[in-house]
Design a protein around this motif. Structure first.
Motif, PDB file in Angstrom:
ATOM      1  N   GLN A  46       0.849  -1.189   0.000  1.00 46.28           N
ATOM      2  CA  GLN A  46       0.000   0.000   0.000  1.00 46.28           C
ATOM      3  C   GLN A  46       0.885   1.240   0.000  1.00 46.28           C
ATOM      4  N   ASN A  47       0.454   2.245  -0.764  1.00 47.05           N
ATOM      5  CA  ASN A  47       1.154   3.526  -0.754  1.00 47.05           C
ATOM      6  C   ASN A  47       0.133   4.650  -0.731  1.00 47.05           C
ATOM      7  N   VAL A  48       0.570   5.863  -1.033  1.00 48.85           N
ATOM      8  CA  VAL A  48      -0.326   7.017  -0.956  1.00 48.85           C
ATOM      9  C   VAL A  48      -1.457   6.896  -1.962  1.00 48.85           C
ATOM     10  N   VAL A  49      -1.171   6.388  -3.157  1.00 49.24           N
ATOM     11  CA  VAL A  49      -2.197   6.291  -4.207  1.00 49.24           C
ATOM     12  C   VAL A  49      -3.281   5.299  -3.804  1.00 49.24           C
ATOM     13  N   THR A  50      -2.884   4.160  -3.300  1.00 52.30           N
ATOM     14  CA  THR A  50      -3.874   3.155  -2.907  1.00 52.30           C
ATOM     15  C   THR A  50      -4.571   3.522  -1.607  1.00 52.30           C
ATOM     16  N   LYS A  51      -3.911   4.285  -0.750  1.00 53.77           N
ATOM     17  CA  LYS A  51      -4.505   4.682   0.523  1.00 53.77           C
ATOM     18  C   LYS A  51      -5.726   5.558   0.310  1.00 53.77           C
ATOM     19  N   TRP A  52      -5.612   6.531  -0.598  1.00 47.73           N
ATOM     20  CA  TRP A  52      -6.703   7.482  -0.816  1.00 47.73           C
ATOM     21  C   TRP A  52      -7.304   7.364  -2.218  1.00 47.73           C
ATOM     22  N   ASN A  53      -7.090   6.224  -2.908  1.00 44.07           N
ATOM     23  CA  ASN A  53      -7.698   5.952  -4.218  1.00 44.07           C
ATOM     24  C   ASN A  53      -7.477   7.110  -5.204  1.00 44.07           C
TER      25      ASN A  53
END
Length: 637
Positions: A139-146
């Motif tokens: 998980q990273n920033v993109v997947t954290k907040w879609n």
């Protein structure tokens, strides 16, 4: 005093004037030639401090290349679509769209076909995505907040934030390093780097993340700049380049180790992977907190700004560390320093550079070189990516390729600069960059158009292979241009404004790197024009580089006046000064007497000169007045 008078009497006055006693040359302005050699040269103490500047280079490499992992675009599947289509999936392969970068989305239907979406089409109409990363993290920033489809632009803003913060940091911290010193900027940058860097890991939304990343980049720039300047100012001329290249190797080492660090942060309990990675990247800077006590201010900067009381204490400390006895020191540096203690400090701002004739031109040329090197580097890296590659276990292939090219560049710079000097090496790598760019833009298209008209598959294959080859060559040479431009600036900029001058060149490099997220934000539209503009800039840089001086083996300039003394030198002999004005050798073998002796013989010279002055100019030119005068002087005397 009596001895000096007797010497004056032994040598009779010439031209009727008694020669005045010349004051002894000052030693303190000659730091590389007098001050540092009297303190033990590049001794044990200086070497220990240089090693302390190497250690943070590894951590800086972690932070500067963290975007590849924190903001990597994922592959994904639509779990809950808005409409009736439930079989569409999304992938972020940059190779699926020939004109696009990494953020473009490829939407696949397992049974009906493939379509593409840029965030505004119907194919992105999905309530919930199942996102998967290929960069080692779960998980990273993109997947954290879609941050996909309609929110994909926020990823580019997050990338902007670190680079823009770095640009402002280089400009502001460079001026502060010249005004307040290198050591305060270093410590201030470390403290705020820890504060903002660790706070990034606890961001609650992408806006907070981007804002804190701006300040993280700001502090990272101040840290990198102050360490670079301190390292340069610690070394004697023969050690400057090698010590700088070791730091460059360590920085590239941080880039190479990042995938492994990211893999170790995967599936951390009770914490998102990207948060753990951010904490792991920033935490090593805690080791720099003791630098408050163990790392001193730059002696070179103290002397250049006339802070002689602090300089005396620093010199005694260095001499003690290097086991040099200053009481028996024959050069007289400490004695001269005692006589200068009453002077007040004088600091200089980078704005004073505009009052010079040559220095500001040199810095502007290096700024353009740095901007061009980093800007065209993105063009080559974009061309190198295979548009038909599929995500595999070797998901870091492009990443490791770029890191490997950086290592090869550092290895090639050492012998190249040793053989050709700074200017010759920079000019050579800029020529290679220009040739690689022009061949990639023009020659390959001509070959494909006129040589293989019928076999389109073979034509495309050859074009692709040649394009990748020229891209690798271009990335290699452009990286060398950028690295050497920064080092070049640090050597020719005077100590009193070295921070500001180096900040300008590093900020220009930041603008060059900023072109990458800008092109991605526009979905790579205008990419060809972008490449053409930078290719033209390389040709301009080749011409301007001929006007730069060669600083190899030369002492660092300390004042603005010293910076103006650097003149253009020949490419074949970097150590030989080359005057811009032609020199004419004149024969003075027939002149044996001084004006004083001629006056004693009866004033024949004065009479001849008066007669020649009465002759009309046209007649003098016609009859060769200069020849007549010479003969008259020879015969009369």
């Amino acid at each position: 005093m009596a001895g000096s008078r007797s010497e004056v009497q032994d040598h009779p006055s010439e031209n009727g004037f008694t020669p005045l006693e010349r004051p002894a040359p000052r030693l303190l302005p000659h730091i590389d030639g007098c001050v540092l050699p009297s303190l033990g040269g590049f001794g044990k103490h200086q070497k220990q401090l240089v090693v302390l500047t190497w250690i943070p280079a590894l951590f800086i490499g972690f932070s500067q290349f963290s975007d590849y992992f924190l903001l990597a675009q994922p592959n994904g599947t639509c779990v809950q679509p808005l409409g009736n289509d439930s079989n569409w999936t999304m992938t972020s392969q940059p190779v699926t769209v020939p004109t696009s970068g990494a953020p473009a989305l490829q939407l696949k239907d397992n049974g009906t076909g493939v379509g593409y979406g840029d965030g505004s089409g119907l194919l992105c109409a999905c309530k919930e995505w199942r996102l998967e990363l290929q960069t080692g993290l779960s998980q990273n920033v993109v997947t954290k907040w879609n941050l996909v489809c309609d929110s994909a632009w926020k990823v580019h803003i997050a990338k902007f934030s670190l680079l823009v913060g770095s640009i402002f940091g280089y400009l502001v911290m460079g001026v502060m390093a010249d005004w307040f010193g290198r050591h305060p900027v270093l410590i201030l940058s470390v403290l705020f780097m820890l504060v903002f860097g660790l706070t990034v890991a606890f961001s609650v939304n992408v806006t907070m993340f981007s804002t804190l990343r701006f300040f993280e980049g700001f502090c990272l720039a101040g840290l990198a700049l102050s360490l670079y300047v301190l390292r340069i100012e610690l070394c004697l001329p023969g050690w400057r380049f090698s010590m700088t290249m070791v730091a460059s190797f360590l920085k590239v080492g941080g880039q190479l180790l990042m995938p492994g660090v990211a893999a170790l942060c995967r599936h951390w309990p009770n914490r998102d992977d990207w948060q753990v990675l951010q904490i792991v990247i920033i935490s090593p800077f805690v080791l720099m907190l003791p630098y408050v006590w163990i790392f001193p201010e730059s002696l070179r900067w103290l002397l250049a700004t006339q802070q002689y009381r602090r300089s005396k204490a620093m010199m005694l400390r260095i001499a003690r560390k290097n086991q040099v006895d200053m009481t028996t020191e024959p050069s007289g540096v400490l004695t001269e320093l005692e006589q200068e203690l009453h002077k007040k400090p004088q600091r200089t701002c980078i704005v004073k550079m505009m009052s010079t004739r040559n220095l500001w031109k040199n810095i502007v040329v290096l700024c353009v070189n740095s901007l061009t090197g980093y800007g065209i580097h993105h063009c080559f890296s974009r061309s190198m990516m295979d548009p038909e590659a599929q995500p595999t276990a070797m998901c870091h292939a492009d990443y490791y390729t770029m890191a490997g090219i950086a290592v090869a560049t550092c290895l090639a710079l050492c012998p190249a600069v040793g053989l050709m000097g700074r200017r010759g090496g920079l000019l050579t790598f800029m020529i290679i960059t220009a040739l690689a760019s022009l061949l990639q833009l023009g020659l390959l298209n001509l070959i494909g158009k006129y040589s293989l008209r019928h076999d389109t598959v073979l034509r495309d294959t050859l074009n692709r292979k040649f394009s990748v080859a020229f891209s690798i060559i271009g990335m290699f040479s452009s990286h060398a241009v950028s690295t050497l431009s920064i080092f070049f600036c640090a050597e020719i900029t005077p100590t009193v404004i070295r921070g500001g001058g180096l900040g300008l060149v590093l900020a220009s490099a930041g603008f060059g790197m900023l072109t990458a997220p800008i092109m991605e934000l526009h979905n790579q539209k205008g990419y060809f024009l972008h490449h053409v503009i930078f290719a033209c800039c390389t040709l301009l840089c080749i011409i301007c580089l001929l006007l730069l001086p060669e600083p190899r083996g030369q002492p660092l300039p300390e004042s603005l006046a010293d910076g103006e003394t650097f003149t253009r030198q020949t490419l074949l002999h970097p150590g030989e000064q080359h005057l811009l004005l032609a020199k004419y050798d004149r024969d003075y073998s027939r002149v044996h007497d001084t004006p004083l002796h001629l006056t004693a013989t009866g004033g024949a010279t004065v009479a001849v000169a008066t007669a020649l002055a009465a002759v009309p100019a046209s007649y003098a030119l016609a009859t060769g007045g200069e020849v007549i005068g010479n003969r008259a002087i020879a015969n009369g005397v």
